[in-house]
Scaffold this active site. Structure first.
Site, PDB file in Angstrom:
ATOM      1  N   LYS A   1      21.169  -6.356  -4.225  1.00 43.05           N
ATOM      2  CA  LYS A   1      20.604  -7.541  -3.597  1.00 43.05           C
ATOM      3  C   LYS A   1      21.326  -8.740  -4.195  1.00 43.05           C
ATOM      4  CE  LYS A   1      17.104  -4.415  -3.424  1.00 43.05           C
ATOM      5  NZ  LYS A   1      17.133  -3.088  -4.066  1.00 43.05           N
TER       6      LYS A   1
ATOM      7  N   ASP B   1      13.032  -5.803 -28.024  1.00 42.68           N
ATOM      8  CA  ASP B   1      12.838  -6.743 -29.113  1.00 42.68           C
ATOM      9  C   ASP B   1      12.583  -8.148 -28.571  1.00 42.68           C
ATOM     10  OD1 ASP B   1      13.129  -4.613 -30.814  1.00 42.68           O
ATOM     11  OD2 ASP B   1      15.256  -4.981 -31.201  1.00 42.68           O
TER      12      ASP B   1
ATOM     13  N   HIS C   1       7.243  -3.132  -7.935  1.00 43.23           N
ATOM     14  CA  HIS C   1       8.610  -2.863  -7.485  1.00 43.23           C
ATOM     15  C   HIS C   1       9.660  -3.464  -8.419  1.00 43.23           C
ATOM     16  CE1 HIS C   1      11.952  -2.778  -4.382  1.00 43.23           C
ATOM     17  NE2 HIS C   1      11.412  -1.588  -4.230  1.00 43.23           N
TER      18      HIS C   1
ATOM     19  N   LYS D   1      12.148  -3.985 -11.619  1.00 42.74           N
ATOM     20  CA  LYS D   1      12.939  -3.084 -12.458  1.00 42.74           C
ATOM     21  C   LYS D   1      13.440  -3.873 -13.655  1.00 42.74           C
ATOM     22  CE  LYS D   1      14.227  -2.209  -7.828  1.00 42.74           C
ATOM     23  NZ  LYS D   1      12.982  -1.679  -7.342  1.00 42.74           N
TER      24      LYS D   1
ATOM     25  N   HIS E   1      22.457  -0.484  -2.848  1.00 42.19           N
ATOM     26  CA  HIS E   1      21.085  -0.873  -3.150  1.00 42.19           C
ATOM     27  C   HIS E   1      21.070  -2.268  -3.773  1.00 42.19           C
ATOM     28  CE1 HIS E   1      17.053  -0.114  -5.219  1.00 42.19           C
ATOM     29  NE2 HIS E   1      16.816   0.160  -3.964  1.00 42.19           N
TER      30      HIS E   1
ATOM     31  N   ASP F   1      28.053 -21.148  -2.281  1.00 39.37           N
ATOM     32  CA  ASP F   1      29.111 -22.068  -2.718  1.00 39.37           C
ATOM     33  C   ASP F   1      29.718 -21.679  -4.058  1.00 39.37           C
ATOM     34  OD1 ASP F   1      28.735 -23.517  -0.417  1.00 39.37           O
ATOM     35  OD2 ASP F   1      27.487 -25.056  -1.344  1.00 39.37           O
TER      36      ASP F   1
END
Length: 480
Positions: A224, A406, A399, A401, A222, A229
């Site tokens: 991404k 603090d 979508h 996450k 899952h 470089d």
């Protein structure tokens, strides 16, 4: 027809030996699989769900368990340990930060070093991410590495593929790793890239050829990740799809991604390299990437890359969430599209709220899974009673996450706040111990509240009582 069925039943009943054999076989089936499931040492709810499913679906339940049941992946840990040890040159003194204990926890559970970033840019929605990504790819000189769960053969996917083709023709090493289940882009779609010298690999292709080999139905990447470089890295919650570009769709997902520069990119490079070596079987790739990745100067932003997946029992990202919430002194803000927490996470959130902290949860009004939406709402009552402020985002499908603790701690990545992300998927998140990053994330979340009415305690009525939606989500999705 009824007379025929009655005669068949009478004929079956006259075969006591067959009935006895079937009964004994069913009992043995329950005992053997039951012992196996109990020995998995999962949460009681998950264990009971699987036992009931197997008992109520004789033999068919075994097939379901074979395809969807919990599994563990064993990678070449010696190679992994060696490769991660080679990254220690990126390490900084974690003890200097306010979240030193949490960073040490991340190091211990992942084997990845605490490091730093020179720059971190928050990219809100697809237009910002895809524009920046295509510009950086156009300037690539040596390599471009991509790993995605979803890659769609649509306008967005074609634009990225064409940018990769152009770089491959210029002599840049292009490697694309896609999840076999999540991505719809085919090898034919990537034919121009392959013809230009690029490489394509699939993570956990389904394996049904040999019945004794369990398929990797649930064990997906899952993550991404893009590394350019060895200097520029991208990670966060966005895939490659028109569904996440507000320029192409008015109902595009509301999401958050990051562009990083600095030593932390070397760690993202390592995560990709391990996944590529695992998917392709190229054992020499890790050493090659280490030689190809240029050194970077330390930056001011303390950074800890966190990974988790079914190849580890430590649930590093889950522990980081719970540990960060327990460490909070005045604020815990969270955004997640899927909210199905375990007992430890629920205890942490409610304890923080009961202690008087500002605990806020931002979830979508309706996610792309009605069952998961019901499951999330089954927790609202207990959270509201404890004092957690819950907001439902209504403009588009939220979508992102994120976790903000603090004024110094920010956690952003691919992992949802649910069992699938914490235990089944291969995920990557990034923990920042930095007031500037915390302020930027706080500003983003505060803007989201404008499109997210607060759930009122007296008006909240779950559609189904107690934890029935949670149990259904666990059984039907199989999360464990």
């Amino acid at each position: 027809m009824s007379a025929t069925l009655q005669r068949a039943w009478e004929s079956f009943a006259t075969m006591p030996h067959l009935v006895t054999l079937l009964t004994v076989g069913w009992a043995l089936y329950l005992v053997v699989l039951g012992m196996w499931i109990v020995l998995q040492k999962r949460e009681p709810v998950a264990t009971l769900s699987w036992l009931l499913g197997l008992a109520l679906l004789p033999y068919v339940g075994f097939l379901v368990y074979h395809v969807f049941g919990p599994q563990k992946i064993r990678r070449n840990r010696l190679r992994r340990s060696h490769s991660r040890a080679s990254m220690r040159s990126t390490q900084i003194e974690a003890e200097e930060g306010e979240a030193a204990e949490l960073v040490r926890l991340g190091q211990a559970t992942t084997g990845l070093p605490a490091t730093s970033s020179a720059e971190v840019e928050l990219l809100v929605d697809g237009a910002a991410k895809y524009t920046a990504l295509l510009a950086d790819i156009a300037r690539a000189e040596h390599h471009v590495h991509l790993e995605y769960y979803i890659y769609e053969p649509d306008t967005t996917g074609a634009a990225l593929r064409d940018a990769l083709v152009e770089r491959a023709r210029a002599g840049v090493h292009v490697r694309v790793l896609l999840d076999f289940v999540g991505s719809k882009a085919s090898r034919k779609f990537f034919a121009p890239l392959l013809d230009a010298g690029g490489e394509l690999a699939w993570f956990h292709p389904m394996r049904f050829g040999r019945i004794w080999r369990r398929p990797w139905t649930n064990l997906r990447t899952h993550r991404k990740i893009v590394v350019i470089d060895g200097r520029i890295g991208y990670t966060g919650g966005m895939n490659i799809t028109d569904e996440q570009d507000e320029r192409l769709r008015s109902d595009a997902y509301r999401d958050l991604h990051m562009r990083l520069v600095g030593k932390s990119v070397r760690v993202l490079q390592l995560v990709f390299a391990e996944d590529w070596a695992y998917a392709t079987g190229r054992r020499d790739f890790l050493a090659d990437v280490e030689r190809q990745t240029p050194p970077a100067d330390a930056g001011p932003i303390r950074t800890q890359v966190l990974t988790s997946g079914p190849d580890s029992n430590w649930e590093a990202i889950h522990r980081a969430h719970v540990g960060a919430i327990h460490a909070a002194k005045h604020r815990v803000w969270m955004t997640t599209p899927y909210f199905v927490p375990g007992e430890a996470a629920m205890m942490a959130l409610t304890s923080a709220a009961l202690a008087g902290l500002d605990v806020r949860l931002l979830v979508p009004k309706t996610s792309d899974s009605k069952l998961v939406t019901l499951a999330a709402r089954s927790y609202f009552g207990q959270l509201l009673v404890a004092g957690v402020k819950i907001y439902e985002y209504r403009s588009r499908l939220l979508h992102s996450k994120t976790l903000l603790v603090d004024d110094h701690l920010a956690l952003i990545g691919s992992a949802n706040f649910d069992h699938r992300s914490f235990r089944l998927n291969f995920e990557v998140s990034v923990l920042f111990d930095d007031p500037g990053m915390a302020a930027a994330l706080a500003q983003y979340i505060e803007r989201e509240f404008a499109n997210a009415p607060r759930v009122q305690r007296g008006r909240h009525r779950p559609l189904l009582s107690a934890r029935l939606p949670e149990a259904l989500a666990r059984l039907c999705s199989p999360l464990l």
